[in-house]
Design a protein around this motif. Sequence first.
Motif, PDB file in Angstrom:
ATOM      1  N   ARG A 175     -14.373  -6.370   2.120  1.00  0.00           N
ATOM      2  CA  ARG A 175     -14.250  -5.418   1.983  1.00  0.00           C
ATOM      3  C   ARG A 175     -13.808  -4.083   3.886  1.00  0.00           C
ATOM      4  NH1 ARG A 175     -18.823  -6.545   0.120  1.00  0.00           N
ATOM      5  NH2 ARG A 175     -19.710  -5.713  -2.086  1.00  0.00           N
ATOM      6  N   GLY A 176     -12.672  -3.577   3.359  1.00  0.00           N
ATOM      7  CA  GLY A 176     -12.108  -2.853   4.798  1.00  0.00           C
ATOM      8  C   GLY A 176     -10.220  -2.765   4.422  1.00  0.00           C
ATOM      9  N   PRO A 177      -9.476  -1.875   5.434  1.00  0.00           N
ATOM     10  CA  PRO A 177      -8.237  -1.677   4.501  1.00  0.00           C
ATOM     11  C   PRO A 177      -7.419  -2.670   4.171  1.00  0.00           C
ATOM     12  CG  PRO A 177      -9.315  -1.022   6.801  1.00  0.00           C
ATOM     13  CD  PRO A 177      -9.965  -1.672   6.382  1.00  0.00           C
ATOM     14  N   VAL A 178      -6.080  -3.158   3.144  1.00  0.00           N
ATOM     15  CA  VAL A 178      -5.225  -3.914   2.844  1.00  0.00           C
ATOM     16  C   VAL A 178      -3.723  -3.309   3.762  1.00  0.00           C
ATOM     17  CG1 VAL A 178      -4.506  -4.691   1.084  1.00  0.00           C
ATOM     18  CG2 VAL A 178      -6.535  -4.070   1.429  1.00  0.00           C
ATOM     19  N   ALA A 179      -3.261  -4.044   3.862  1.00  0.00           N
ATOM     20  CA  ALA A 179      -2.046  -3.881   4.723  1.00  0.00           C
ATOM     21  C   ALA A 179      -0.692  -3.985   3.233  1.00  0.00           C
ATOM     22  CB  ALA A 179      -1.226  -4.915   5.593  1.00  0.00           C
ATOM     23  N   THR A 180       0.256  -2.787   3.461  1.00  0.00           N
ATOM     24  CA  THR A 180       0.829  -2.486   2.775  1.00  0.00           C
ATOM     25  C   THR A 180       1.453  -3.500   1.908  1.00  0.00           C
ATOM     26  OG1 THR A 180       1.196   0.001   3.171  1.00  0.00           O
ATOM     27  CG2 THR A 180       3.263  -0.592   1.725  1.00  0.00           C
ATOM     28  N   ARG A 181       2.069  -4.353   0.667  1.00  0.00           N
ATOM     29  CA  ARG A 181       2.566  -4.994   0.315  1.00  0.00           C
ATOM     30  C   ARG A 181       2.878  -4.483  -1.049  1.00  0.00           C
ATOM     31  NH1 ARG A 181      -1.112  -9.345  -2.443  1.00  0.00           N
ATOM     32  NH2 ARG A 181       1.415  -9.885  -4.138  1.00  0.00           N
ATOM     33  N   GLY A 182       4.180  -5.158  -2.192  1.00  0.00           N
ATOM     34  CA  GLY A 182       4.739  -5.360  -3.437  1.00  0.00           C
ATOM     35  C   GLY A 182       4.051  -5.810  -3.851  1.00  0.00           C
ATOM     36  N   SER A 183       4.899  -6.106  -5.184  1.00  0.00           N
ATOM     37  CA  SER A 183       4.546  -7.018  -6.516  1.00  0.00           C
ATOM     38  C   SER A 183       4.316  -8.954  -6.007  1.00  0.00           C
ATOM     39  CB  SER A 183       5.131  -6.483  -7.025  1.00  0.00           C
ATOM     40  OG  SER A 183       6.642  -6.918  -7.543  1.00  0.00           O
ATOM     41  N   ARG A 184       5.298  -9.021  -5.633  1.00  0.00           N
ATOM     42  CA  ARG A 184       5.023 -10.401  -5.471  1.00  0.00           C
ATOM     43  C   ARG A 184       3.793 -10.982  -4.758  1.00  0.00           C
ATOM     44  NH1 ARG A 184      11.036 -11.232  -2.660  1.00  0.00           N
ATOM     45  NH2 ARG A 184      11.832 -11.604  -4.557  1.00  0.00           N
ATOM     46  N   LYS A 185       3.765 -12.113  -5.251  1.00  0.00           N
ATOM     47  CA  LYS A 185       2.227 -13.191  -4.604  1.00  0.00           C
ATOM     48  C   LYS A 185       2.857 -13.035  -3.470  1.00  0.00           C
ATOM     49  CE  LYS A 185      -0.181 -13.375  -9.074  1.00  0.00           C
ATOM     50  NZ  LYS A 185      -1.342 -12.963  -8.952  1.00  0.00           N
ATOM     51  N   ARG A 186       1.411 -12.647  -2.488  1.00  0.00           N
ATOM     52  CA  ARG A 186       1.428 -12.936  -1.207  1.00  0.00           C
ATOM     53  C   ARG A 186       0.840 -14.734  -0.413  1.00  0.00           C
ATOM     54  NH1 ARG A 186       1.206  -7.761   2.788  1.00  0.00           N
ATOM     55  NH2 ARG A 186       3.432  -7.769   2.091  1.00  0.00           N
ATOM     56  N   LEU A 187       1.628 -15.345   0.193  1.00  0.00           N
ATOM     57  CA  LEU A 187       1.065 -16.254   1.145  1.00  0.00           C
ATOM     58  C   LEU A 187       1.406 -15.587   2.396  1.00  0.00           C
ATOM     59  CD1 LEU A 187       2.586 -19.601  -0.287  1.00  0.00           C
ATOM     60  CD2 LEU A 187       0.197 -19.004  -1.076  1.00  0.00           C
ATOM     61  N   LEU A 188       0.002 -15.832   3.221  1.00  0.00           N
ATOM     62  CA  LEU A 188       0.737 -15.823   4.787  1.00  0.00           C
ATOM     63  C   LEU A 188       0.387 -16.766   5.418  1.00  0.00           C
ATOM     64  CD1 LEU A 188       0.564 -13.579   6.945  1.00  0.00           C
ATOM     65  CD2 LEU A 188      -1.772 -13.223   6.819  1.00  0.00           C
ATOM     66  N   HIS A 189       1.174 -17.450   6.674  1.00  0.00           N
ATOM     67  CA  HIS A 189       1.017 -17.979   7.906  1.00  0.00           C
ATOM     68  C   HIS A 189       0.356 -16.737   9.136  1.00  0.00           C
ATOM     69  CE1 HIS A 189       1.992 -20.838  10.935  1.00  0.00           C
ATOM     70  NE2 HIS A 189       2.472 -20.136  11.572  1.00  0.00           N
ATOM     71  N   LEU A 190      -0.491 -17.759  10.058  1.00  0.00           N
ATOM     72  CA  LEU A 190      -0.792 -16.442  11.126  1.00  0.00           C
ATOM     73  C   LEU A 190      -0.538 -17.406  12.111  1.00  0.00           C
ATOM     74  CD1 LEU A 190      -1.445 -13.559  11.308  1.00  0.00           C
ATOM     75  CD2 LEU A 190      -4.002 -14.604  12.001  1.00  0.00           C
ATOM     76  N   GLY A 191       0.165 -17.463  13.260  1.00  0.00           N
ATOM     77  CA  GLY A 191      -0.143 -18.271  14.595  1.00  0.00           C
ATOM     78  C   GLY A 191       1.198 -18.506  15.007  1.00  0.00           C
ATOM     79  N   PRO A 192       1.695 -19.703  16.324  1.00  0.00           N
ATOM     80  CA  PRO A 192       3.177 -20.391  16.829  1.00  0.00           C
ATOM     81  C   PRO A 192       3.429 -20.132  15.639  1.00  0.00           C
ATOM     82  CG  PRO A 192       0.941 -20.885  17.763  1.00  0.00           C
ATOM     83  CD  PRO A 192       0.224 -20.251  16.780  1.00  0.00           C
ATOM     84  N   LEU A 193       4.797 -19.722  15.916  1.00  0.00           N
ATOM     85  CA  LEU A 193       5.958 -20.826  14.677  1.00  0.00           C
ATOM     86  C   LEU A 193       6.875 -22.636  15.530  1.00  0.00           C
ATOM     87  CD1 LEU A 193       7.972 -17.209  15.464  1.00  0.00           C
ATOM     88  CD2 LEU A 193       6.217 -17.646  13.914  1.00  0.00           C
ATOM     89  N   THR A 194       6.360 -22.816  15.986  1.00  0.00           N
ATOM     90  CA  THR A 194       6.424 -23.911  16.705  1.00  0.00           C
ATOM     91  C   THR A 194       5.871 -25.254  15.181  1.00  0.00           C
ATOM     92  OG1 THR A 194       4.549 -24.842  17.518  1.00  0.00           O
ATOM     93  CG2 THR A 194       6.817 -24.287  19.089  1.00  0.00           C
ATOM     94  N   PRO A 195       7.109 -26.374  14.776  1.00  0.00           N
ATOM     95  CA  PRO A 195       7.479 -26.881  13.482  1.00  0.00           C
ATOM     96  C   PRO A 195       5.692 -27.590  13.975  1.00  0.00           C
ATOM     97  CG  PRO A 195       9.120 -27.620  14.861  1.00  0.00           C
ATOM     98  CD  PRO A 195       8.275 -26.591  15.873  1.00  0.00           C
ATOM     99  N   ASP A 196       4.394 -27.668  14.586  1.00  0.00           N
ATOM    100  CA  ASP A 196       3.760 -28.381  14.659  1.00  0.00           C
ATOM    101  C   ASP A 196       2.247 -27.583  14.384  1.00  0.00           C
ATOM    102  OD1 ASP A 196       4.084 -27.407  16.996  1.00  0.00           O
ATOM    103  OD2 ASP A 196       1.786 -27.801  17.908  1.00  0.00           O
ATOM    104  N   ARG A 197       2.843 -26.346  14.107  1.00  0.00           N
ATOM    105  CA  ARG A 197       1.819 -25.633  13.722  1.00  0.00           C
ATOM    106  C   ARG A 197       1.529 -25.116  12.109  1.00  0.00           C
ATOM    107  NH1 ARG A 197      -2.183 -25.878  15.889  1.00  0.00           N
ATOM    108  NH2 ARG A 197      -3.199 -23.570  15.898  1.00  0.00           N
ATOM    109  N   GLY A 198       2.827 -25.766  11.255  1.00  0.00           N
ATOM    110  CA  GLY A 198       2.931 -25.241   9.773  1.00  0.00           C
ATOM    111  C   GLY A 198       4.022 -24.735   9.321  1.00  0.00           C
ATOM    112  N   ALA A 199       4.254 -23.306  10.094  1.00  0.00           N
ATOM    113  CA  ALA A 199       5.102 -22.549   9.759  1.00  0.00           C
ATOM    114  C   ALA A 199       6.578 -22.976   8.772  1.00  0.00           C
ATOM    115  CB  ALA A 199       5.470 -21.601  10.480  1.00  0.00           C
ATOM    116  N   HIS A 200       6.882 -24.361   9.119  1.00  0.00           N
ATOM    117  CA  HIS A 200       7.996 -24.951   8.443  1.00  0.00           C
ATOM    118  C   HIS A 200       7.275 -25.673   7.590  1.00  0.00           C
ATOM    119  CE1 HIS A 200       9.473 -23.845  12.664  1.00  0.00           C
ATOM    120  NE2 HIS A 200      11.006 -24.325  12.508  1.00  0.00           N
TER     121      HIS A 200
END
Length: 367
Positions: A175-200
Amino acid sequence: MNIAIVASAGGSQRHRLLAVARELGREHHVTIYSRRDNTESKPKTRVAPGVTVEHLDVGPAKDLPADDVLPYLNDLGDHLSKRWNQDRPDVIHAHSWTWGLAAVAGAQGLSVPVTQTFHTVDTAHKDVERALGRRARAVIAGSGDEESALIRLGVPRNNIAIVPHGVDTERFQRRGPVATRGSRKRLLHLGPLTPDRGAHTIVRALQGLQDVELVIAGGPEPEDLDGDRDARRLRVLADQLGVADRVTLVGQVKRAAVPKLMRSADAVVSVPREATTGIVALEAMACGVPVIASAVGAHLDSVIDGVTGLLVPPDRPARTARLARELLQDPTLRTALGYAGADRARSRYSWERVSQELVRVYEAACA
């Protein structure tokens, strides 16, 4: 107990170290000894009831890599020895091999048990870590995977205790506040942007997902994204794959804003090649958000595949896309994983539970 913790003042471990110390401080006296790494640090600061941080004035007042601390280890040991002769601790907990060496030197002749946490097994200093691991009264591993690495290093199995990395279940909850979002389903990656961290991997997976957006939080401050090499590479990749209109890079997010961003996602995808702490998956679980996590490191302990989340080998975009598609199309599965994940995070990984397990290790070391 009078507990002495020796550790670096900065780094990603700092807030977790302080959180556990505050919990320990409810019933014990905790002193965190650290090298002064900036000119504004006071010699001694009370940070919570029962918890004091002491900064040792050794070496330059700036953050130093582990190898650059080596020339000052004798001085650190001397400072610790003087303090502990004045105020003898019941148990010492060293974090990292450098502080392990300083703790051993400082405890010389005091008959005080030293416990050791490495966080990661450093192959460049494996001989030192092996020696410290064999000398310590207990070596505290954060996961079964780390325990296996320590055993391969040569640390006796019966000398190792597993105490997981914790999560703030007061801040991270369903329970708690929720960030604004649109109508699409949303996936979230949180962390460094280097290839070894999974964003790619997740950007590539987006090719196989229709009407799904990916929010990537992490890396530099938002205003510095355009000049960041890793951010540019992610944007080029998204453009080449034709998914750029569904990928949003938001940059570094303030820690206080992370829970509401997580709660805005239909799933959090954390697929690094290594997961020493697995903290992103734990925080998402605590928020009741389904997790797709790489089957490595601490994830193998925290994420029960098909029960509290879904596991996938790292660097497998097609398989990640398939799992995400199945998850996003099944609201019942998302709800079940979310509830089970939140329950597991609260019961197994709260700061209270982690501190209780540490106390048991300390008491056994003192016995």
